[in-house]
Write a protein that holds these residues in place. Sequence first.
Motif, PDB file in Angstrom:
ATOM      1  N   GLU A   1       0.835  -1.206   0.000  1.00  0.00           N
ATOM      2  CA  GLU A   1       0.000   0.000   0.000  1.00  0.00           C
ATOM      3  C   GLU A   1       0.870   1.257   0.000  1.00  0.00           C
ATOM      4  O   GLU A   1       0.605   2.218  -0.724  1.00  0.00           O
ATOM      5  N   THR A   2       1.932   1.236   0.789  1.00  0.00           N
ATOM      6  CA  THR A   2       2.843   2.379   0.846  1.00  0.00           C
ATOM      7  C   THR A   2       3.509   2.600  -0.507  1.00  0.00           C
ATOM      8  O   THR A   2       3.642   3.737  -0.970  1.00  0.00           O
ATOM      9  N   LEU A   3       3.940   1.514  -1.162  1.00  0.00           N
ATOM     10  CA  LEU A   3       4.548   1.649  -2.490  1.00  0.00           C
ATOM     11  C   LEU A   3       3.569   2.242  -3.490  1.00  0.00           C
ATOM     12  O   LEU A   3       3.943   3.079  -4.310  1.00  0.00           O
ATOM     13  N   ASN A   4       2.305   1.835  -3.417  1.00  0.00           N
ATOM     14  CA  ASN A   4       1.296   2.409  -4.309  1.00  0.00           C
ATOM     15  C   ASN A   4       1.115   3.899  -4.050  1.00  0.00           C
ATOM     16  O   ASN A   4       1.004   4.688  -4.988  1.00  0.00           O
ATOM     17  N   LEU A   5       1.089   4.279  -2.781  1.00  0.00           N
ATOM     18  CA  LEU A   5       0.914   5.690  -2.431  1.00  0.00           C
ATOM     19  C   LEU A   5       2.139   6.523  -2.797  1.00  0.00           C
ATOM     20  O   LEU A   5       2.036   7.734  -2.975  1.00  0.00           O
ATOM     21  N   ALA A   6       3.304   5.883  -2.929  1.00  0.00           N
ATOM     22  CA  ALA A   6       4.533   6.598  -3.287  1.00  0.00           C
ATOM     23  C   ALA A   6       4.663   6.820  -4.794  1.00  0.00           C
ATOM     24  O   ALA A   6       5.493   7.626  -5.235  1.00  0.00           O
ATOM     25  N   GLN A   7       3.847   6.151  -5.603  1.00  0.00           N
ATOM     26  CA  GLN A   7       3.973   6.261  -7.055  1.00  0.00           C
ATOM     27  C   GLN A   7       3.868   7.691  -7.591  1.00  0.00           C
ATOM     28  O   GLN A   7       4.635   8.059  -8.480  1.00  0.00           O
ATOM     29  N   PRO A   8       2.972   8.539  -7.072  1.00  0.00           N
ATOM     30  CA  PRO A   8       2.957   9.923  -7.580  1.00  0.00           C
ATOM     31  C   PRO A   8       4.294  10.639  -7.353  1.00  0.00           C
ATOM     32  O   PRO A   8       4.704  11.453  -8.181  1.00  0.00           O
ATOM     33  N   TYR A   9       4.979  10.327  -6.272  1.00  0.00           N
ATOM     34  CA  TYR A   9       6.285  10.930  -6.015  1.00  0.00           C
ATOM     35  C   TYR A   9       7.310  10.427  -7.024  1.00  0.00           C
ATOM     36  O   TYR A   9       8.118  11.196  -7.524  1.00  0.00           O
ATOM     37  N   GLN A  10       7.264   9.136  -7.322  1.00  0.00           N
ATOM     38  CA  GLN A  10       8.175   8.579  -8.315  1.00  0.00           C
ATOM     39  C   GLN A  10       7.943   9.258  -9.667  1.00  0.00           C
ATOM     40  O   GLN A  10       8.904   9.624 -10.351  1.00  0.00           O
ATOM     41  N   GLN A  11       6.688   9.438 -10.044  1.00  0.00           N
ATOM     42  CA  GLN A  11       6.374  10.085 -11.313  1.00  0.00           C
ATOM     43  C   GLN A  11       6.859  11.526 -11.327  1.00  0.00           C
ATOM     44  O   GLN A  11       7.377  12.006 -12.340  1.00  0.00           O
ATOM     45  N   GLN A  12       6.729  12.209 -10.202  1.00  0.00           N
ATOM     46  CA  GLN A  12       7.191  13.589 -10.128  1.00  0.00           C
ATOM     47  C   GLN A  12       8.714  13.670 -10.183  1.00  0.00           C
ATOM     48  O   GLN A  12       9.270  14.594 -10.771  1.00  0.00           O
ATOM     49  N   VAL A  13       9.395  12.701  -9.558  1.00  0.00           N
ATOM     50  CA  VAL A  13      10.857  12.659  -9.649  1.00  0.00           C
ATOM     51  C   VAL A  13      11.267  12.500 -11.106  1.00  0.00           C
ATOM     52  O   VAL A  13      12.152  13.201 -11.601  1.00  0.00           O
TER      53      VAL A  13
ATOM     54  N   LEU B   1       4.527  18.565  -4.075  1.00  0.00           N
ATOM     55  CA  LEU B   1       3.503  17.601  -3.689  1.00  0.00           C
ATOM     56  C   LEU B   1       3.381  17.559  -2.175  1.00  0.00           C
ATOM     57  O   LEU B   1       4.388  17.530  -1.470  1.00  0.00           O
ATOM     58  N   ALA B   2       2.172  17.531  -1.702  1.00  0.00           N
ATOM     59  CA  ALA B   2       1.940  17.321  -0.274  1.00  0.00           C
ATOM     60  C   ALA B   2       1.712  15.828  -0.061  1.00  0.00           C
ATOM     61  O   ALA B   2       1.152  15.150  -0.923  1.00  0.00           O
TER      62      ALA B   2
END
Length: 107
Positions: free
Chosen positions: A4-16, A35-36
Amino acid sequence: VVGETLNLAQPYQQQVEQFWRQHGTPPSSLSDLNLAAPAALAELATLIPDRQGRLLIQFGAGAGGIAGSTLALTPALGDVGVEWQCGGGTLAQAERPPECRDSSILQ
């Protein structure tokens, strides 16, 4: 919890990835990404970026028995863009999803 945490981190990966393409370097902080942290992620973990674009996930109290453990998402520039490796950190191998064991590449 880890998945679940990895899924929630995906927007950050995309932004990186987007930041890297636009600026030629990875971001050095979450503020670079504008991003907040979503509330659901904040309950489970904290994302700590470094100057190489790596996102260190530090699991919090909401993650139960793995609280205090860490897992790293590491970007690498490849032929087709940014590829992410999931591994490193202090999270026990038994607690990791298969794609995060032995520094597997995330697709």
